[in-house]
Design a protein around this motif. Structure first.
Motif: not given
Length: 116
Positions: A37-40, A43-46
């Motif tokens: 999991r990360w933020k693009d 700042e959207q969760d991916q």
């Protein structure tokens, strides 16, 4: 010199399956999901999930009772491949041949009594 080692930390996608081999050894097969999991940049969760098929060889099928959907595990072993044919095309399937298996949590029913 060659070295083939993998360590996976993830959750079972479904209950483990047990098969008996001709020599009396049991193989327990299960799938482990490893999710990153990360933020693009916006700042959207991916997230991205990789699935690993694991074969754990043991003389006992009792281990499988602890390997239920959702259980967190850590597996170490080596990657192995097998070739097969489907629809006239040669294909390769990869799996993990586990040497070590450790329950980490998740579905913890009887986890303290696990024989490994």
């Amino acid at each position: 010199m060659a070295f083939n080692q993998i360590i996976i930390l993830g959750n079972l996608g479904k209950d483990a399956e047990v098969k008996a081999l001709e020599n009396g050894t049991k193989v327990i097969t299960f799938n482990v999901a490893v999710t990153e999991r990360w933020k693009d940049k916006n700042e959207q969760d991916q997230e991205h999930t990789d699935w690993f098929t694991v074969d754990y060889f043991t003389m006992s099928d009792k281990v499988a009772q602890y390997l239920k959907k959702g259980t967190s595990v850590m597996v170490s072993g080596r990657m192995v491949s097998r070739e097969y044919e489907k629809d006239g095309q040669k294909r390769t399937a990869w799996s993990v041949r586990a040497d070590n298996l450790q329950l980490l949590g998740g579905k913890k029913e009887n986890a303290d009594d696990a024989p490994f």
